[in-house]
Design an enzyme around this catalytic site. Sequence first.
Site, PDB file in Angstrom:
ATOM      1  N   HIS A 263      29.651 -43.768   0.051  1.00  0.00           N
ATOM      2  CA  HIS A 263      29.569 -42.664   1.013  1.00  0.00           C
ATOM      3  C   HIS A 263      30.049 -43.129   2.396  1.00  0.00           C
ATOM      4  O   HIS A 263      30.954 -42.528   2.994  1.00  0.00           O
ATOM      5  CB  HIS A 263      28.117 -42.169   1.091  1.00  0.00           C
ATOM      6  N   GLU A 264      29.485 -44.216   2.865  1.00  0.00           N
ATOM      7  CA  GLU A 264      29.869 -44.713   4.201  1.00  0.00           C
ATOM      8  C   GLU A 264      31.321 -45.195   4.203  1.00  0.00           C
ATOM      9  O   GLU A 264      32.035 -45.048   5.199  1.00  0.00           O
ATOM     10  CB  GLU A 264      28.930 -45.816   4.666  1.00  0.00           C
ATOM     11  N   HIS A 267      33.538 -42.362   4.955  1.00  0.00           N
ATOM     12  CA  HIS A 267      33.663 -42.187   6.417  1.00  0.00           C
ATOM     13  C   HIS A 267      34.582 -43.259   6.999  1.00  0.00           C
ATOM     14  O   HIS A 267      35.448 -42.988   7.836  1.00  0.00           O
ATOM     15  CB  HIS A 267      32.279 -42.302   7.075  1.00  0.00           C
ATOM     16  N   GLU A 293      32.462 -35.412   6.719  1.00  0.00           N
ATOM     17  CA  GLU A 293      31.547 -35.438   5.582  1.00  0.00           C
ATOM     18  C   GLU A 293      32.297 -35.186   4.269  1.00  0.00           C
ATOM     19  O   GLU A 293      31.874 -35.657   3.222  1.00  0.00           O
ATOM     20  CB  GLU A 293      30.445 -34.405   5.809  1.00  0.00           C
TER      21      GLU A 293
END
Lengths: 493, 493
Positions: A263-264, A267, A293
């Site tokens: 997830h990170e 980003h 997101e």
Amino acid sequence: MSSSAYDQLIALAQEVSVLTSAEAALSWDQETYMPARSLNHRARQMAYLNGKAHALATGTVFRKLLAKAESDKPRDAKAAANLRELRRDYDRAAKLPQKLVIEESELCAHGKAAWAEGRKKSDFSLFAPHLQKLVTLARKKADLWGYADEPYDALLETYERGARTREVATLFAKLKPDLTQIARQAVDQSASVKPNILRGKYPVEKQQLLNAEVAASLGFDFEAGRIDTTAHPFCTTLGPADIRLTTRYDESDFTSSLFGVMHEAGHGLYEQGLPVDDFGLPSGRACSLGIHESQSRLWENHVGRSRSFWEKWLPRTAEIFPHLKKIKLDDFLRAINRAEYSFIRVEADQATYDLHILLRFSIERRIVSGELAVKNVPAAWNEEFESLFGMVPPDDAHGCLQDIHWSMGGLGYFATYTLGNLNAAQLFATARKQKKIAAALDRADYAPLLSWLRSNVHSQGGTPLPGEIMEHATGKPTDAKWHLKHLRERFAE
Amino acid sequence: MSSSAYDQLIALAQEVSVLTSAEAALSWDQETYMPARSLNHRARQMAYLNGKAHALATGTVFRKLLAKAESDKPRDAKAAANLRELRRDYDRAAKLPQKLVIEESELCAHGKAAWAEGRKKSDFSLFAPHLQKLVTLARKKADLWGYADEPYDALLETYERGARTREVATLFAKLKPDLTQIARQAVDQSASVKPNILRGKYPVEKQQLLNAEVAASLGFDFEAGRIDTTAHPFCTTLGPADIRLTTRYDESDFTSSLFGVMHEAGHGLYEQGLPVDDFGLPSGRACSLGIHESQSRLWENHVGRSRSFWEKWLPRTAEIFPHLKKIKLDDFLRAINRAEYSFIRVEADQATYDLHILLRFSIERRIVSGELAVKNVPAAWNEEFESLFGMVPPDDAHGCLQDIHWSMGGLGYFATYTLGNLNAAQLFATARKQKKIAAALDRADYAPLLSWLRSNVHSQGGTPLPGEIMEHATGKPTDAKWHLKHLRERFAE
């Protein structure tokens, strides 16, 4: 030859970013390594740098350069976008009196502490007076900024450029029946999936090895970034080639850190793909939170929870954690895509996640409009929660006190999570229509997908508006159908 | 009621320290965690913060407040010391034209790169032209600052408040026969000590465990500091309760990191003991490098290499590294106190270390006076080295190119290492005259010693001059006899 007003403005905006990125470095250190007793001095350092940055970005020099640069014809689309966004930023900042900015930062400092205490004791009354003040202040800000239909518009706009409350509300209302149905089905189907087959012993160093290999395989550049440990994972940018991901470790369950890192890293890949020379400018920054997101969710959910990903990575994971060798791919996929109704948003699975957002958006909108009094938030929360999830939170710590956002003045933020889910599905579906990308995905090769995202999203920076990014990349504005299709396929598998 | 000029001056000086401590945090990050490709942006951030700090500390507001504060009677000894030191800092900074400061920072940037290249290829000619420029610049600075007897005074004064070249030279000349004799004896005696009995496998995590336990046992406060990994170990202060030690690991020899940590913890204990409220002021900072180095050497050598320390810590160390269980305490002590002539200062043992410093002081002084031409440095180095050590460096990488200091413009620095050794021995001998301290040392309890140092050195900050610290703590100015006595006792053991 003297440089143009535009060039001087750009230099000044980049000077501001030298200060804000230094502040980001101090903040990252605070969340990862800083010794406990250094809090006061660190707060002073950060406030000082923020203050200097704010003074530069709202000062007379900035204002005059901006006005002068606006009086010339912009040299290209990027310059036009920079002027558009710098004007917006300047006006929003300049419209807030210094007194109100200081009041807000004090309210947040106290609000955060009261919220933490309130959540710990599960006592909403400890936080309520602070929330009341924060809501009053948010309404004041909305009035100063101005809005189209309702004050909530001005808050939403802070996080999602161009979004309108009414449109988001319509979208969410339309989504609700489908999402509740999908969640119901997914939860029912998951009833037979044993939750615990992956539990075991996962030493931190081995998790770190796997996390780093996976992040690198997605394309995360460790010459321009790192992964460190923190209590509340985030991704932050300290410079154009310095993107820091963070994670935390559960030694009985490696998936929580691994999916967090994916997830990170989503980003981080976005940040690493922004135009380097435009660092600190609107044209060099992410377009919106709903787009940001979309990148994290795309890599975490569409890539990271897919069969093709684990066809490649389960054998490698089982090399690192040998007790996983006995787990079959189908069982593994069922385990990582297990759905259940739960109280805590940040622990929710994909099938139920958006319901948590719908709830928050509705509550926030009603608080800000004044329709819902702060003191009635727990009751309203629990009532809506029951209608969506069929169960009532056992206490406010598992209900309206679970998220930190409000205590930091972050009213208007939550909707971007679901917008991110919608954008993720739409971007991913569009990209994989290309045979080369789809074929690469099947063998867990992510270079073509990343290249498509780099070109269609990352390298665009903040020059287009979020809607323009989506239109340009996918041919259509954000549409929920891709996300619903994705959820149906995944949870019908 | 408006605050006095002195109070305003103090506030401004502490504002400067907010900037410089933020810069220190960025620098620490660069040396520990920063990803490789972020160098340019980090350099820009640091230069910006340094520039702002320098502008504040040399600006009109500062100058006027300083003059105004000086016209009032200082309220106490601390205020008098702050005025004395702020005046000195201001004058030294203000006497250097901006052009020269920029020239120096560019010279150092290029000098550092040329030195690294020259050392790698062991080719002095690559560094010589840079050294020539750095020496010319150092002389120019000395002329601008002024000096008592010779230009080197002004450079020495940068690092050791109040020190005079002639006095240091006299001291070193007096020391030389004793030091050479002690070194000779120690090396002869060590000929029978096997160097390799401690070599083995020492995993980094286990070394980290031992290092942290030892540092804590000395009194290092991990709520106000940490230990991280770097290439060239150092100790740095990011705030009044944020002291960062660094170390590096050799997995075949745990002592190199452990003694390094005790050394840096010595610096760190000093910093942790400075007056917290005076952070960023002369009264809240270390007094001099010669005093700073006395703390690191005291803990590393007087405590860390002593019998009583290892009586307690060898059993614990052998628990962590079980293959050490077979090593007897006497053999262990001989191994960690083994002396030999070697070319590289940073790897030198206690018995030969000061000879390296005597050499550098002599060479530096002659370069700066003009007596020694830069091109003749290698020959002069090798000649003096042979007369001190009885051997000639095989190449300049093992000779005059080994240290980074000159390439960073750090002429005048080296003497503080030996001054530190002398101060360490004198402070330690004085402290252990107290029965309570001596008894505690015998059982490896360091609280009473630390308490004595806190009261006599650390809490004094920079209010006294280095000589006053020594006089006050030990009743006498710095005297070499304690250090010689310590070396004789240790190497006659």
